[in-house]
Design a protein around this motif. Structure first.
Motif, PDB file in Angstrom:
ATOM      1  N   ALA A   1       0.844  -1.198   0.000  1.00 51.53           N
ATOM      2  CA  ALA A   1       0.000   0.000   0.000  1.00 51.53           C
ATOM      3  C   ALA A   1       0.879   1.247   0.000  1.00 51.53           C
ATOM      4  N   GLY A   2       0.598   2.157  -0.924  1.00 51.73           N
ATOM      5  CA  GLY A   2       1.397   3.370  -1.054  1.00 51.73           C
ATOM      6  C   GLY A   2       2.464   3.284  -2.124  1.00 51.73           C
ATOM      7  N   SER A   3       2.651   2.094  -2.715  1.00 47.97           N
ATOM      8  CA  SER A   3       3.611   1.975  -3.815  1.00 47.97           C
ATOM      9  C   SER A   3       3.069   2.675  -5.053  1.00 47.97           C
ATOM     10  N   LEU A   4       3.983   3.281  -5.790  1.00 42.82           N
ATOM     11  CA  LEU A   4       3.640   3.989  -7.019  1.00 42.82           C
ATOM     12  C   LEU A   4       4.656   3.588  -8.074  1.00 42.82           C
ATOM     13  N   TYR A   5       4.160   3.247  -9.289  1.00 41.14           N
ATOM     14  CA  TYR A   5       5.122   2.992 -10.349  1.00 41.14           C
ATOM     15  C   TYR A   5       4.605   3.493 -11.685  1.00 41.14           C
TER      16      TYR A   5
END
Length: 304
Positions: free
Chosen positions: A80-84
């Motif tokens: 949760a909170g990962s961005l790619y």
């Protein structure tokens, strides 16, 4: 990182129903950004390796769950909170955890035309393959986009356009490690920054002067501060307020007198001095003429 689930709209592994075709276009740094699709989906199956064409970018924001993404064969953990980001020609494959599958907000966009844009879009192009942590604002912006997209509200299309632009900007800002630091507000200013807005809004300058400097302000000093001649200042006051300088200053003093009389421990003599009157008699006469009752009556009743 917390998410208010009552407003999130999740599209469960549908073969296409999860994709919301928007056709939303907005201009950023001279480049047309075409938002082709927005999705919010819980992935229980593997997304096979694939890549997209020229000027096409995907942005993935993980809101729940765990898994992995492979970007050009390199593995990255997702929580949760990962961005790619994935840009043109970037191979990517996403594998959710079987027990805790990934839920993500996705943005699919194309940069139209041959313009390269400014600093923001150059940063996006340089980081067409990037994985990291999102900034604090992104989950809230994603939620607002979905709410506007799903609930037909007044002005929803226009609101969504601005939210999508904000979301893209905050995504690109997430690349900058400095954005992870605690954002701090600047220190409040002790005085109104007249010099900053003088050229843009002389009325605001005049309002502030009468609000805070009613005691000593003169017509000549006001003219100097506004950058006008005395005659121009007189015409300005008549045009903007319908009043002379003397009347405007009197109103400012009288407005300040009421709270001082009602809510302070100052004597009437002290109040008259704070308002700029040469004597308490002069103040009492001006106050009585203006309001129709004497200043001392406010110390004995609730007259407004």
């Amino acid at each position: 990182m917390t998410y208010r689930r009552r407003k999130w709209y999740i599209f469960e592994d549908a073969e296409g129903d999860d994709m919301k075709h928007n056709g939303v276009r907005f201009m950023m740094e001279g480049v047309v950004v075409n938002v082709m699709m927005v999705s919010y989906r819980r992935f229980k199956k593997v997304i096979p390796e694939h890549a997209h064409g020229e000027n096409v970018y995907e942005i993935h924001l993980v809101t729940e769950g765990e898994g992995q993404v492979f970007l050009n064969k390199h593995a990255h953990s997702l929580t949760a909170g990962s961005l790619y980001f994935t840009g043109p020609g970037i191979l990517h494959e996403q594998i959710p955890d079987e027990k805790n599958p990934i839920t993500e907000f996705g943005l699919y966009l194309q940069l139209e035309g041959e313009q390269t844009g400014g600093e923001l879009l150059r940063e996006l192009r340089r980081n067409a393959m990037w994985c990291g942590k999102c900034c604090r604002m992104l989950p809230s912006l994603a939620e607002q986009i979905l709410v506007e997209q799903t609930e037909k509200r007044l002005g929803g299309d226009e609101k969504r356009l601005h939210l999508l632009a904000d979301f893209l900007i905050e995504c690109i800002r997430s690349i900058d490690k400095k954005e992870e630091e605690q954002t701090k507000l600047p220190l409040p200013e002790e005085e109104f920054p007249v010099h900053r807005i003088q050229a843009e809004n002389v009325q605001l300058v005049a309002d502030e002067i009468f609000l805070y400097e009613y005691r000593d302000i003169t017509l000549g000093e006001l003219a100097r501060r506004l950058g006008f001649s005395v005659r121009q200042t007189q015409r300005f006051l008549e045009r903007m307020y319908g009043k002379t300088f003397v009347r405007k200053k009197l109103e400012a003093r009288m407005s300040a007198a009421i709270p001082l009389l009602q809510n302070s421990s100052y004597t009437i003599t002290e109040i008259s001095e704070r308002l700029g009157y040469s004597s308490v008699e002069h103040f009492s006469h001006a106050f009585s003429e203006y309001y129709g009752y004497v200043p001392s009556s406010l110390r004995k009743s609730d007259i407004e």
